[in-house]
Design an enzyme around this catalytic site. Structure first.
Site, short mmCIF file in Angstrom:
data_model
loop_
_atom_site.label_atom_id
_atom_site.label_comp_id
_atom_site.label_asym_id
_atom_site.label_seq_id
_atom_site.Cartn_x
_atom_site.Cartn_y
_atom_site.Cartn_z
N LYS A 52 0.67 -1.09 -0.10
CA LYS A 52 -0.07 0.07 0.04
C LYS A 52 0.85 1.44 -0.09
O LYS A 52 0.26 2.19 -0.60
CB LYS A 52 -1.01 -0.03 1.40
CG LYS A 52 -2.10 -0.99 1.13
CD LYS A 52 -2.97 -0.57 0.27
CE LYS A 52 -4.40 -1.55 0.13
NZ LYS A 52 -5.55 -0.78 -0.70
N SER A 309 1.02 -10.13 -0.67
CA SER A 309 0.36 -8.56 -0.65
C SER A 309 0.69 -7.88 0.69
O SER A 309 1.05 -6.68 0.72
CB SER A 309 -1.09 -8.26 -0.77
OG SER A 309 -1.95 -9.00 -0.13
#
Length: 415
Positions: A52, A309
């Protein structure tokens, strides 16, 4: 190369002000299991332990380049996006206001504050995320700040595409498959657009949590839809509605290329990676690896990159992860057992257990009649077939019982 691909490459170079490319590592354990070349793109090893940061940094960098006076950014997030925004705010020396639900675990609040330092203010408001989001947007308008969406933003998508830029450079050739976890769609849209231009032979498989298949639902409907209910366990990817901007890229993919990963099976994958490989992943971070078992035949002999992720896992959740993994693997079950109120009844039951069975929970619920009482019992085993033998013996002995392991309402209330 498309303009998007060239811009993604430029954004990848700009990211070097923050951190070096995350590792792309061949995993021997998974490669041997699936008869393929399995590579892990380790986004859990960024400074904030998720990808992110890429999108937040890129969007902030480009906005400030267009408007150097931009010095106040706002977001609503209880997870990785908040931490990425906080880190970027401190890097650029700008102010960040991060809205989080009041139910956000203290561990996430503390980590976000540590990344942002004095540049970040955290506002706890709203019992539910929709309330938090509405409050953040109202504040943003009143303060004249810039709202930074977690995935429904073209610059954020470009930033997430830098995962693919690094991966292709590191691998040195086009992979046969890339497995991508899907939440709001920013990462999957960015990787798809970049590799579509730079590696057109690569196939994609997208992975959503079974309790939050918003992309799959949108593809089947041919338009954006809002799921009526979402299982929030995979908190990094459980999204009721895919982002509109990502969907513009993803709407052309076949619906059968978007796969669903059962939440309990994800738990088993998390535990296996922790115990065997020493890799700590959050539920969303394990999805791209979990899905390999459903792709076994088509990936045999192929080169596969799994985008890992994130690794922001709160170890207070570990008992729940273990519990769900055991239930999925058939190693733990819960029963409501009607126990006869006579001497030796408990001994008769205990003698039915096998040598690899263990009682994990035993709770007397109530005496519902003179001749029997109700018992909640949890049993762990190392041999899943032992439950078949146990229930057969219970039937033969005339014990009344009910398996509540998969009864969501009863299990949530009693367990």
């Amino acid at each position: 190369m498309t303009d998007f691909a060239l811009n993604a490459q430029a954004s990848a170079r700009a990211l070097r002000d923050l951190f070096e490319p995350t590792p792309l590592l061949r995993n021997d354990f998974l490669s041997e299991r699936y008869g393929a070349e399995i590579w892990l793109k380790r986004e859990d090893l960024t400074p904030v332990r998720s990808y992110k940061l890429r999108g937040a940094f890129t969007a902030m960098r480009k906005l400030r380049a267009a408007d150097p006076t931009a010095d106040h950014f706002v977001c609503a997030s209880a997870g990785n996006h908040a931490q990425g925004l906080a880190y970027a705010c401190r890097h650029f020396g700008v102010k960040g206001t991060i809205f989080m639900p009041v139910t956000t675990p203290q561990q996430k609040i503390d980590k976000t504050r540590s990344f942002g330092g004095e540049n970040v203010e955290i506002v706890l408001t709203g019992d539910y995320f929709d309330d938090t989001l509405a409050a953040s947007q109202t504040f943003c308008t009143e303060a004249g700040a810039h709202f930074l969406a977690p995935f429904d933003n073209g610059d954020v998508i470009e930033g997430q595409a830098t995962v693919a830029v690094e991966m292709l450079d590191q691998l040195g050739h086009a992979p046969d498959f890339v497995t991508i976890p899907v939440g709001g769609g920013g990462l999957s849209a960015g990787v798809t657009r970049y590799l579509g231009a730079a590696s057109p032979s690569t196939q994609f498989r997208y992975v959503e949590p079974m309790g939050g298949r918003s992309l799959h639902a949108a593809l089947e409907a041919g338009k954006l839809v809002t799921l009526p209910h979402v299982d929030s366990f995979v908190d990094g990817a459980a999204v009721a509605r895919i982002g509109q901007t990502p969907f513009e890229t993803l709407r052309a993919i076949p619906a059968d290329h978007v796969l669903g990963a059962p939440e309990d099976r994800i738990c088993r994958t998390m535990l296996e990676l922790l115990n065997v490989e020493g890799i700590v992943l959050e539920p969303a971070g394990a999805m791209s690896i979990d899905m390999l078992q459903d792709m076994r035949e088509e990936i045999a002999g192929k080169t596969v990159v799994c985008i890992v992720s994130g690794g922001n896992f709160d170890f207070e959740r570990l008992p729940d992860v273990k519990e769900r993994a055991q239930r999925y693997s058939g190693l733990k079950k819960y029963f409501i057992l009607r126990m006869p109120q006579r001497p030796g009844a408990l001994k008769d039951f205990l003698q039915m257990l096998g040598p690899q069975d263990d009682i994990a929970r035993f709770e007397y619920l109530k005496k519902s009649a003179r001749n029997f009482g109700s018992v909640l019992i949890g049993i762990e085993t190392r041999d899943p077939t032992s439950f078949g033998r146990l229930t057969q013996q219970l039937d033969e002995a005339g014990f009344f019982y009910r398996d509540i392991t998969e009864d969501a309402i009863l299990a949530e209330f009693l367990i």
